[in-house]
Scaffold this motif. Structure first.
Motif, PDB file in Angstrom:
ATOM      1  N   ALA A 385       1.135  -1.228  -0.321  1.00 33.43           N
ATOM      2  CA  ALA A 385       0.459   0.103  -0.030  1.00 33.43           C
ATOM      3  C   ALA A 385       0.773   1.212  -0.419  1.00 33.43           C
ATOM      4  O   ALA A 385       2.146   1.202   0.998  1.00 33.43           O
ATOM      5  CB  ALA A 385      -0.452   0.338   0.915  1.00 33.43           C
ATOM      6  N   GLY A 386       0.128   2.070  -0.635  1.00 32.93           N
ATOM      7  CA  GLY A 386       1.718   3.473  -0.524  1.00 32.93           C
ATOM      8  C   GLY A 386       0.769   4.421   0.211  1.00 32.93           C
ATOM      9  O   GLY A 386      -0.262   4.272   1.092  1.00 32.93           O
ATOM     10  N   ASP A 387       2.100   4.575   1.301  1.00 32.16           N
ATOM     11  CA  ASP A 387       2.309   5.176   2.218  1.00 32.16           C
ATOM     12  C   ASP A 387       1.462   6.877   2.544  1.00 32.16           C
ATOM     13  O   ASP A 387       0.935   6.901   3.844  1.00 32.16           O
ATOM     14  CB  ASP A 387       3.583   5.294   3.160  1.00 32.16           C
ATOM     15  N   ARG A 388       0.959   7.405   1.595  1.00 31.74           N
ATOM     16  CA  ARG A 388       0.499   8.527   1.334  1.00 31.74           C
ATOM     17  C   ARG A 388      -0.418   8.925   0.279  1.00 31.74           C
ATOM     18  O   ARG A 388      -0.261   8.323  -0.938  1.00 31.74           O
ATOM     19  CB  ARG A 388       0.623  10.013   1.865  1.00 31.74           C
ATOM     20  N   ARG A 389      -1.730   9.571   0.337  1.00 31.17           N
ATOM     21  CA  ARG A 389      -2.340   9.958  -0.632  1.00 31.17           C
ATOM     22  C   ARG A 389      -2.060  11.400  -1.281  1.00 31.17           C
ATOM     23  O   ARG A 389      -2.422  12.150  -0.445  1.00 31.17           O
ATOM     24  CB  ARG A 389      -4.078   9.455  -0.304  1.00 31.17           C
ATOM     25  N   ASN A 390      -1.885  12.197  -2.533  1.00 29.88           N
ATOM     26  CA  ASN A 390      -1.022  13.067  -2.759  1.00 29.88           C
ATOM     27  C   ASN A 390      -2.184  13.506  -3.500  1.00 29.88           C
ATOM     28  O   ASN A 390      -2.664  13.147  -4.334  1.00 29.88           O
ATOM     29  CB  ASN A 390      -0.153  13.002  -2.748  1.00 29.88           C
ATOM     30  N   LEU A 391      -2.686  14.677  -4.301  1.00 32.05           N
ATOM     31  CA  LEU A 391      -2.665  15.244  -5.378  1.00 32.05           C
ATOM     32  C   LEU A 391      -1.629  14.930  -6.640  1.00 32.05           C
ATOM     33  O   LEU A 391      -0.542  15.159  -6.576  1.00 32.05           O
ATOM     34  CB  LEU A 391      -2.860  16.825  -5.109  1.00 32.05           C
ATOM     35  N   LEU A 392      -2.361  14.402  -7.792  1.00 32.98           N
ATOM     36  CA  LEU A 392      -1.940  14.499  -8.865  1.00 32.98           C
ATOM     37  C   LEU A 392      -1.851  15.157  -9.841  1.00 32.98           C
ATOM     38  O   LEU A 392      -2.760  15.297 -10.629  1.00 32.98           O
ATOM     39  CB  LEU A 392      -2.559  12.513  -9.082  1.00 32.98           C
ATOM     40  N   LYS A 393      -1.060  15.688 -10.188  1.00 33.20           N
ATOM     41  CA  LYS A 393      -0.715  17.213 -10.535  1.00 33.20           C
ATOM     42  C   LYS A 393      -0.447  16.729 -12.130  1.00 33.20           C
ATOM     43  O   LYS A 393       0.862  16.303 -12.640  1.00 33.20           O
ATOM     44  CB  LYS A 393       0.488  18.211 -10.226  1.00 33.20           C
ATOM     45  N   LEU A 394      -1.311  17.489 -12.808  1.00 23.53           N
ATOM     46  CA  LEU A 394      -1.717  17.025 -14.619  1.00 23.53           C
ATOM     47  C   LEU A 394      -1.098  18.548 -15.055  1.00 23.53           C
ATOM     48  O   LEU A 394      -1.226  19.353 -14.326  1.00 23.53           O
ATOM     49  CB  LEU A 394      -2.674  16.519 -14.747  1.00 23.53           C
ATOM     50  N   PRO A 395      -0.618  18.398 -16.238  1.00 22.25           N
ATOM     51  CA  PRO A 395      -0.056  19.591 -17.187  1.00 22.25           C
ATOM     52  C   PRO A 395      -1.475  20.290 -17.506  1.00 22.25           C
ATOM     53  O   PRO A 395      -2.489  20.081 -17.388  1.00 22.25           O
ATOM     54  CB  PRO A 395       0.367  18.664 -18.613  1.00 22.25           C
ATOM     55  N   GLY A 396      -1.654  21.117 -17.299  1.00 17.50           N
ATOM     56  CA  GLY A 396      -1.758  22.575 -17.354  1.00 17.50           C
ATOM     57  C   GLY A 396      -2.539  23.261 -16.416  1.00 17.50           C
ATOM     58  O   GLY A 396      -3.743  23.587 -16.005  1.00 17.50           O
ATOM     59  N   GLY A 397      -2.366  22.991 -15.384  1.00 12.02           N
ATOM     60  CA  GLY A 397      -2.329  23.477 -13.558  1.00 12.02           C
ATOM     61  C   GLY A 397      -3.731  22.200 -12.837  1.00 12.02           C
ATOM     62  O   GLY A 397      -4.426  22.525 -12.587  1.00 12.02           O
ATOM     63  N   LEU A 398      -3.832  20.916 -13.814  1.00 15.80           N
ATOM     64  CA  LEU A 398      -5.783  20.252 -13.059  1.00 15.80           C
ATOM     65  C   LEU A 398      -4.176  19.508 -12.288  1.00 15.80           C
ATOM     66  O   LEU A 398      -3.168  18.871 -11.903  1.00 15.80           O
ATOM     67  CB  LEU A 398      -5.302  19.589 -14.611  1.00 15.80           C
ATOM     68  N   GLY A 399      -5.284  19.466 -11.188  1.00 12.90           N
ATOM     69  CA  GLY A 399      -4.985  18.797  -9.942  1.00 12.90           C
ATOM     70  C   GLY A 399      -5.924  17.571 -10.006  1.00 12.90           C
ATOM     71  O   GLY A 399      -7.496  18.125 -10.150  1.00 12.90           O
ATOM     72  N   ALA A 400      -5.572  16.212  -9.553  1.00 11.00           N
ATOM     73  CA  ALA A 400      -6.424  15.112 -10.145  1.00 11.00           C
ATOM     74  C   ALA A 400      -6.423  13.931  -8.466  1.00 11.00           C
ATOM     75  O   ALA A 400      -4.936  14.548  -8.601  1.00 11.00           O
ATOM     76  CB  ALA A 400      -6.117  14.086 -11.425  1.00 11.00           C
ATOM     77  N   VAL A 401      -7.687  13.854  -7.896  1.00  6.18           N
ATOM     78  CA  VAL A 401      -7.691  13.498  -7.362  1.00  6.18           C
ATOM     79  C   VAL A 401      -7.673  11.877  -7.175  1.00  6.18           C
ATOM     80  O   VAL A 401      -8.586  11.398  -8.096  1.00  6.18           O
ATOM     81  CB  VAL A 401      -9.082  12.938  -6.657  1.00  6.18           C
ATOM     82  N   PRO A 402      -7.003  11.111  -7.258  1.00  5.74           N
ATOM     83  CA  PRO A 402      -6.554   9.104  -7.673  1.00  5.74           C
ATOM     84  C   PRO A 402      -7.295   8.490  -7.051  1.00  5.74           C
ATOM     85  O   PRO A 402      -7.211   8.771  -5.574  1.00  5.74           O
ATOM     86  CB  PRO A 402      -4.962   9.191  -7.309  1.00  5.74           C
ATOM     87  N   LEU A 403      -8.396   7.647  -7.690  1.00  6.49           N
ATOM     88  CA  LEU A 403      -9.411   6.235  -6.893  1.00  6.49           C
ATOM     89  C   LEU A 403      -8.863   5.156  -7.280  1.00  6.49           C
ATOM     90  O   LEU A 403      -9.245   5.267  -9.119  1.00  6.49           O
ATOM     91  CB  LEU A 403     -10.309   7.397  -7.191  1.00  6.49           C
ATOM     92  N   ILE A 404      -8.211   4.477  -7.533  1.00  2.34           N
ATOM     93  CA  ILE A 404      -7.667   3.830  -8.042  1.00  2.34           C
ATOM     94  C   ILE A 404      -8.302   2.342  -7.514  1.00  2.34           C
ATOM     95  O   ILE A 404      -8.122   2.287  -6.735  1.00  2.34           O
ATOM     96  CB  ILE A 404      -6.122   3.272  -7.750  1.00  2.34           C
ATOM     97  N   CYS A 405      -9.308   1.909  -8.847  1.00  2.00           N
ATOM     98  CA  CYS A 405     -10.238   0.439  -8.760  1.00  2.00           C
ATOM     99  C   CYS A 405     -11.007   0.908  -7.573  1.00  2.00           C
ATOM    100  O   CYS A 405     -11.769   1.663  -7.556  1.00  2.00           O
ATOM    101  CB  CYS A 405      -9.682  -0.483  -8.090  1.00  2.00           C
ATOM    102  N   TYR A 406     -11.238   0.686  -5.983  1.00  2.00           N
ATOM    103  CA  TYR A 406     -11.827  -0.432  -5.048  1.00  2.00           C
ATOM    104  C   TYR A 406     -12.183   1.347  -4.754  1.00  2.00           C
ATOM    105  O   TYR A 406     -13.142   1.410  -3.415  1.00  2.00           O
ATOM    106  CB  TYR A 406     -12.574  -1.186  -5.389  1.00  2.00           C
ATOM    107  N   GLU A 407     -10.633   2.329  -4.327  1.00  2.00           N
ATOM    108  CA  GLU A 407     -11.290   3.588  -3.661  1.00  2.00           C
ATOM    109  C   GLU A 407     -11.845   4.174  -3.894  1.00  2.00           C
ATOM    110  O   GLU A 407     -12.586   4.749  -2.622  1.00  2.00           O
ATOM    111  CB  GLU A 407      -9.844   3.690  -3.987  1.00  2.00           C
ATOM    112  N   ALA A 408     -12.537   4.047  -5.144  1.00  3.36           N
ATOM    113  CA  ALA A 408     -13.504   5.244  -5.503  1.00  3.36           C
ATOM    114  C   ALA A 408     -14.955   5.016  -4.367  1.00  3.36           C
ATOM    115  O   ALA A 408     -16.256   4.941  -4.921  1.00  3.36           O
ATOM    116  CB  ALA A 408     -14.412   4.662  -6.981  1.00  3.36           C
TER     117      ALA A 408
END
Length: 531
Positions: A385-408
């Motif tokens: 398991a990852g040790d922290r959840r962080n905002l995923l920064k995408l080009p264009g100034g977009l910040g994405a909240v990552p939800l992998i599979c059943y994290e949703a």
């Protein structure tokens, strides 16, 4: 109706078990893909009448008096979870060889464990049971509370919480931003249990009136919320997103001989030209573990991605990440989202933090492996398991909240370190579930996360259902289950977040408190009337 209610109350033995199981199973028709929520006006009144007749002997002690209620709630829960989760058995037959022996555990064993929460809810409600409206409030408070406990107990598995049954369409999803999933679960049980009052003629007018008022408020708030969203000032799209849905079978996905073909297919789908007159996508999204190998084992893969991407384009993809262990420890593997720019450089990543027990990791691993147990995704020996959840920064100034599979399916995971972001990014591989209700249920839960956070949802699923929604949970574009292809869509703007996670938690607590006090007051009044 009185005659039906009396017959159910007085049922016993196998007949009572069958009624409870059937009522729970019937309730599943309120969930995707059926969405026939009216059946809950049958299921929950039946449960109330069963609990009316579920009192143990007065001299049996506290546990003995509550045991019939617990058993009734457990059978109701077993029906609900068997009918709603039977498709989990498909994961043991789809690319997971050697797990056929575990089918009974998936189809009956897990539902039997989850049913304990509904058994506990029924027993807790019966503890303060009374006549009329009080018992409806007691059952609603107990279900809301136990659905919340189910979200974190034993690592948590809030799949198909009762509240989802009250959200078949976006219009009826909006109030979840105020009370949260578990508050809405309590209100759902209250509203759909209200017809039980007609069958016993105690508090029927007050109960049905309050239930109709709550239904009207639920729909009215939904209409107002969507009306507000539709009247936000028009803005240029922040990005044009392409979703790639390859529909690759699991038997192919884990076949080493198929890896090159799969990767080439992903590249070719991603490179398809946009529709005539439409702009090319700025962001291309692949599903969970879409890269069929480790980048460290295939260094040329990043160069091929760079060759596919045009200037200014970005690829967001699920992949497996390897990390060397320290001090002689074995290599560790992570279920990861990578962000890759047009030069083939990895410029961002996020690891999955909430893993699937027995699917991606083995609880009590030292002991269970001695018994010969392994994870379903055992190709790499399981994930860390990852040790922290962080905002995923995408080009264009977009910040994405990552939800992998059943994290949703976890409401609290829509909040991460680094801010609110501009979108929810859900990558998944629902091919494990086949052509069953599972992918439809998973999509619905991701939609609700979008409403709670007031963020658009970008969802890429290997075999479907891939979709993009606005911040009201309305699907703007999608691909059907089992179909391969791509679609491009303008990323909608985020909505205004009116209620934080903390506020929803407070409102949930307030709902439980009001219902519990109502139940206690009714119980006290009943006792005083008997004195």
């Amino acid at each position: 109706m009185e005659r039906i209610a009396e017959s159910i109350m007085l049922s016993w033995g196998a007949k009572r078990v069958l009624i409870a199981f059937a009522a729970g199973a019937l309730a599943v028709l309120a969930l995707p893909p059926f969405n026939f929520f009216a059946v809950l006006f049958v299921s929950f009144p039946v449960l109330v009448w069963l609990l009316d007749g579920a009192s143990g002997p007065a001299d049996a002690g506290a546990i003995g008096r509550l045991r019939p209620a617990f058993v009734t709630g457990w059978w109701f829960g077993l029906g609900y979870f068997v009918a709603g989760l039977w498709w989990l058995g498909n994961a043991l037959l789809s690319g997971a060889e050697g797990f056929e022996w575990a089918l009974p555990l998936a189809i009956v064993g897990l539902p039997a464990v989850l049913a304990l929460f509904y058994g506990a809810a029924a027993a807790l409600a019966r503890l303060v049971w009374s006549d009329g409206l009080g018992r409806i409030a007691a059952l609603a408070a107990a279900f809301g509370l136990l659905e919340w406990v189910r979200s974190f107990a034993l690592t948590g598995f809030p799949w198909n919480a009762v509240g989802y049954a009250a959200m078949p369409v976006p219009l009826l999803m909006q109030s979840v931003e105020i009370v949260g999933l578990y508050g809405l679960s309590a209100l759902t049980v209250f509203v759909f249990s209200a017809p039980a009052l007609v069958g016993t003629r105690r508090g029927a007018v007050a109960g049905m009136s309050l239930a109709l008022l709550l239904l009207a408020a639920h729909a009215g708030y939904g209409w107002a919320a969507l009306w507000r969203l539709d009247r936000l000032p028009a803005r240029a799209p922040e990005a044009v997103v392409r979703i790639v849905q390859p529909a690759i079978g699991l038997s192919e996905k884990w076949d080493a001989a198929e890896r090159e073909r799969i990767f080439s297919r992903m590249l070719s789908l991603s490179a398809l030209p946009p529709a005539e007159g439409q702009p090319r996508p700025s962001h291309i999204v692949w599903p969970e573990t879409a890269v069929p190998f480790l980048f460290t084992d295939n260094p040329g893969a990043l160069s091929r991605i760079a060759d596919m991407l045009q200037v200014g384009q970005t690829l967001v993809t699920g992949a497996v990440r390897a990390e060397e262990g320290s001090g002689g420890a074995p290599q560790r593997y992570y279920n990861t989202i990578y962000v890759i720019d047009d030069e083939g450089q990895i410029i961002g990543s996020a690891d999955k933090a909430h893993l699937v027990p027995f699917g991606e990791y083995l609880p009590f691993e030292t002991w269970l492996r001695k018994l010969g147990l392994t994870t379903i995704a055992e190709t790499l020996g399981g994930f860390s398991a990852g040790d922290r959840r962080n905002l995923l920064k995408l080009p264009g100034g977009l910040g994405a909240v990552p939800l992998i599979c059943y994290e949703a399916i976890f409401p609290e995971l829509a909040a991460v370190d680094g801010g609110r972001g501009a979108l929810l990014l859900n990558v998944t591989n629902d091919a494990w579930f086949g052509m069953t209700p599972g992918p439809y249920q998973h999509l619905r839960q991701a939609q609700v996360r979008s409403v709670e956070a007031r963020l658009p949802l970008v969802r890429a699923a290997n075999s479907g259902i891939s979709a993009v929604t606005d911040s009201g949970g309305r699907i703007l574009a999608s691909l059907p289950l089992g179909e391969a292809g791509v679609f491009d869509v303008d990323l909608p703007a985020a909505g205004q977040e009116s209620w934080s996670t903390q506020n929803r938690g407070l409102n949930f607590g307030l709902i439980i408190a009001i219902m519990a006090l109502t139940a206690l007051f009714a119980r006290r009044s009943k006792r005083q009337g008997l004195d």
